[in-house]
Design an enzyme around this catalytic site. Structure first.
Site, PDB file in Angstrom:
ATOM      1  N   HIS A 177      45.929  31.190  15.758  1.00 17.91           N
ATOM      2  CA  HIS A 177      45.752  30.637  14.414  1.00 17.91           C
ATOM      3  C   HIS A 177      44.415  31.030  13.795  1.00 17.91           C
ATOM      4  CE1 HIS A 177      43.565  27.380  16.491  1.00 17.91           C
ATOM      5  NE2 HIS A 177      43.066  27.061  15.327  1.00 17.91           N
ATOM      6  N   LYS A 181      42.978  32.113   9.486  1.00 20.55           N
ATOM      7  CA  LYS A 181      41.910  31.461   8.717  1.00 20.55           C
ATOM      8  C   LYS A 181      41.427  32.433   7.640  1.00 20.55           C
ATOM      9  CE  LYS A 181      40.323  28.525  12.535  1.00 20.55           C
ATOM     10  NZ  LYS A 181      40.415  27.127  12.154  1.00 20.55           N
ATOM     11  N   GLU A 215      32.461  22.729  19.052  1.00 22.94           N
ATOM     12  CA  GLU A 215      33.329  21.619  18.651  1.00 22.94           C
ATOM     13  C   GLU A 215      32.682  20.302  19.060  1.00 22.94           C
ATOM     14  OE1 GLU A 215      37.781  22.511  18.880  1.00 22.94           O
ATOM     15  OE2 GLU A 215      36.987  23.335  20.732  1.00 22.94           O
ATOM     16  N   ASP A 234      41.054  28.670  27.103  1.00 21.30           N
ATOM     17  CA  ASP A 234      41.425  27.930  25.894  1.00 21.30           C
ATOM     18  C   ASP A 234      40.858  28.579  24.628  1.00 21.30           C
ATOM     19  OD1 ASP A 234      42.618  25.603  24.628  1.00 21.30           O
ATOM     20  OD2 ASP A 234      40.567  24.926  24.242  1.00 21.30           O
ATOM     21  N   HIS A 239      40.690  33.137  20.673  1.00 14.05           N
ATOM     22  CA  HIS A 239      39.946  33.010  19.415  1.00 14.05           C
ATOM     23  C   HIS A 239      38.636  33.811  19.394  1.00 14.05           C
ATOM     24  CE1 HIS A 239      42.933  30.012  19.014  1.00 14.05           C
ATOM     25  NE2 HIS A 239      42.277  28.999  19.527  1.00 14.05           N
ATOM     26  N   LYS A 329      32.924  22.195  24.060  1.00 14.42           N
ATOM     27  CA  LYS A 329      33.348  20.893  23.542  1.00 14.42           C
ATOM     28  C   LYS A 329      32.153  19.951  23.634  1.00 14.42           C
ATOM     29  CE  LYS A 329      37.961  21.726  23.666  1.00 14.42           C
ATOM     30  NZ  LYS A 329      38.630  22.153  22.430  1.00 14.42           N
TER      31      LYS A 329
HETATM   32  C1  BG6 Z   1      42.968  25.517  20.066  1.00 18.00           C
HETATM   33  C2  BG6 Z   1      42.384  25.006  21.356  1.00 18.00           C
HETATM   34  O1  BG6 Z   1      43.584  26.760  20.255  1.00 18.00           O
HETATM   35  O2  BG6 Z   1      41.922  25.664  19.126  1.00 18.00           O
HETATM   36  C3  BG6 Z   1      41.653  23.696  21.131  1.00 18.00           C
HETATM   37  O3  BG6 Z   1      43.445  24.801  22.286  1.00 18.00           O
HETATM   38  C4  BG6 Z   1      40.630  23.844  20.044  1.00 18.00           C
HETATM   39  O4  BG6 Z   1      41.036  23.251  22.335  1.00 18.00           O
HETATM   40  C5  BG6 Z   1      41.256  24.456  18.814  1.00 18.00           C
HETATM   41  O5  BG6 Z   1      40.110  22.566  19.752  1.00 18.00           O
HETATM   42  C6  BG6 Z   1      40.209  24.786  17.773  1.00 18.00           C
HETATM   43  O6  BG6 Z   1      40.828  25.159  16.568  1.00 18.00           O
HETATM   44  P1  BG6 Z   1      40.115  24.926  15.194  1.00 18.00           P
HETATM   45  O7  BG6 Z   1      41.015  25.586  14.191  1.00 18.00           O
HETATM   46  O8  BG6 Z   1      39.996  23.458  15.008  1.00 18.00           O
HETATM   47  O9  BG6 Z   1      38.778  25.580  15.301  1.00 18.00           O
END
Ligand code: BG6
Length: 484
Positions: A177, A181, A215, A234, A239, A329
């Site tokens: 995802h 963005k 995060e 993760d 990402h 985190k």
């Molecule tokens: C997800 C992870 O793919 O992305 C999560 O599994 C994480 O742990 C999340 O919190 C973060 O996504 P975003 O869009 O909130 O930065």
């Protein structure tokens, strides 16, 4: 052309939180292809009406003030539900009969979205094949696969083999995802639709690059999944490496799925493998205090919730420029940012006249929370001899384009329906990414608890992260958020 969007895992969290709200927003904006139908499939015994009612409630909750009940009712007329177990070949045959009965004409495209737990990917794909649902007898058949795609190179490779027994690679959409963005897509625009950045986007001008995804959230109720995954699986394998690829890639000759992905893959291929000795020097990991009290987490867990990794890209553009990736985190602030740290000027002309030699130019791309870009440069402080101060030029999406930023899923779902895979990961890309992560995980497993530093929530991760960076003559850019 009629489209049918089939969601496996229809009663799950992702469907309510992301998929249906994104489809509803696309409907509101009149972007859904004409005659789109949405079909949910899962074991829960909903009727069409009961599922529509459940989605209405959840969509209102996740969309907030933009929700319009009457409009949702119109949208919901396109929504259907077929109960079934995706591990049962018979149930998929029943789904096929249901879909065939709902489609008319000979031009109908289907997108199968695997929003299930990853352990169902394999049976779902096999049964899509055996039931005939993958046959392109009437329009295209595409499959969207959520992350995590495998848990290491071997499992990703095995899953790819199963997928390719049923689908051609051109039919497969592996979703990350982050690529949906807006600001991530804007990095491509910044780099390749402007001519002023490209000449300086290389080892001659750039000292290093920092990619941070911090995060504030902790693990919460996701302990069962997270404790087996950890921050590298993760966040890094997908990402962070995607952000690195977009930042470092060469320009494709055309904006087409395979040309874009060819260039991204070349970046991964050029990343210097981390030999076991380098893992000790070039990575660090931490675990936040309190992690072991989270539900679903093993009492003796050594799962890292923070990591920093230094990678080198061995090509002409980036030789000698380290890329620092970090994510954690329970940090002090939520931000995703890419910092391009430029070199110092060759001559510090003002350093003996009260000028500061501390900072060099910096370009900060803030992916979230407030999307934008900041260019930092030295300025003369008025009426202060030749004293200098870092100042900036800011660009904020929110100010320039006041309409709400769309959620990443809107773009990605639409692209999958239109058959544009530019923002999805290809089989080789996913496997190469695991090839970078696996040796780090293996070396950490050998080290055991040594090297796993406990850090306090609400900071910037383990203390060693700061000293590690300083020992290399650099500083983390710990300003968060840069833009409000
Ligand atoms: C997800 C992870 O793919 O992305 C999560 O599994 C994480 O742990 C999340 O919190 C973060 O996504 P975003 O869009 O909130 O930065």
């Amino acid at each position: 052309m009629a489209h049918t969007f089939i969601i496996f895992g229809a009663s799950g969290d992702l469907t309510c939180r992301k998929l249906i709200p994104a489809l509803y927003e696309l409907f509101r904006k009149d972007r859904l292809p004409a005659d789109t139908q949405i079909v949910g499939f899962s074991r829960s015994p909903f009727t069409h009406e009961a599922w529509r009612a459940a989605l209405k409630e959840s969509t209102e909750k996740f969309i907030g003030s933009a929700f319009d009940a009457a409009q949702f009712d119109t949208f919901a007329k396109q929504i259907f539900y077929q109960p079934g177990d995706l591990t049962s070949p018979d149930d998929l045959v029943a789904l096929k009969t249901f879909l065939d009965g709902r489609e008319s004409g000979d031009n109908c495209t289907r997108v199968y979205y695997l929003a299930t737990s990853p352990r169902f990917y394999q049976p779902a794909i096999t049964n899509l094949g055996s039931s005939g649902l993958a046959n392109e007898t009437c329009g295209n058949r595409r499959v969207v696969i959520e992350k995590p795609f495998g848990t290491n190179l071997a499992t990703a490779n095995a899953l790819n083999r199963i997928v390719h027994q049923v689908f051609d690679e051109s039919q497969v959409y592996r979703i990350d995802h982050y690529l949906g963005k807006e600001t991530v897509q804007n990095i491509l625009v910044l780099r390749f639709a402007n001519s002023i950045f490209e000449p300086i986007w290389n080892r001659n001008f750039i000292d290093h690059v920092q990619i941070t995804v911090a995060e504030e959230v902790q693990i919460g109720s996701r302990g069962d999944y997270y404790d087996g995954a950890g921050v590298l699986r993760d966040m890094f394998q997908n990402h962070l490496l995607q952000l690195l690829m977009i930042t470092a890639m060469e320009s494709p000759s055309r904006y087409e799925a395979d040309r874009v992905r060819d260039e991204k893959v070349k970046v991964l291929q050029a990343i210097r493998p981390l030999a076991e000795t380098a893992v000790a020097e070039d990575t660090l990991r931490g675990i936040y205090r309190g992690y072991h009290d989270e539900p679903g987490v093993a009492a003796d867990s050594q799962t890292a919730t923070f990591a920093a990794v230094k990678l080198w890209i061995d090509n002409w553009r980036w030789q000698g420029v380290p890329f620092y990736l970090r994510s954690g985190k329970a940090m002090s602030c939520r931000t995703t940012q890419i910092v391009i740290q430029f070199r110092q000027p060759p001559l510090m002309l003002f350093s003996d006249r009260g000028g500061s030699a501390r900072d060099a130019n910096r370009l900060v791309i803030q992916v979230q929370p407030a999307e934008g870009i900041q260019l930092q440069f030295e300025t003369k402080v008025p009426d202060a001899e030749m004293r200098l101060r870092m100042t900036d030029l800011d660009f904020r999406f929110g100010r320039e384009f006041p309409a709400a930023m769309p959620d990443a899923y809107q773009r990605l779902l639409l692209d999958a329906m239109h058959g544009d895979a530019s923002l999805f990961a290809r089989a080789d890309e996913v496997e190469l990414a695991w090839g970078i992560i696996d040796p780090i995980l293996a070396a950490w497993a050998d080290q055991g608890a040594a090297g796993l530093e406990v850090y306090e929530p609400s900071g910037w991760g383990p203390e060693r992260s700061t000293s590690w960076m300083r020992s290399q003559g650099r500083e983390w850019f710990d300003t968060c958020p840069v833009l409000h």
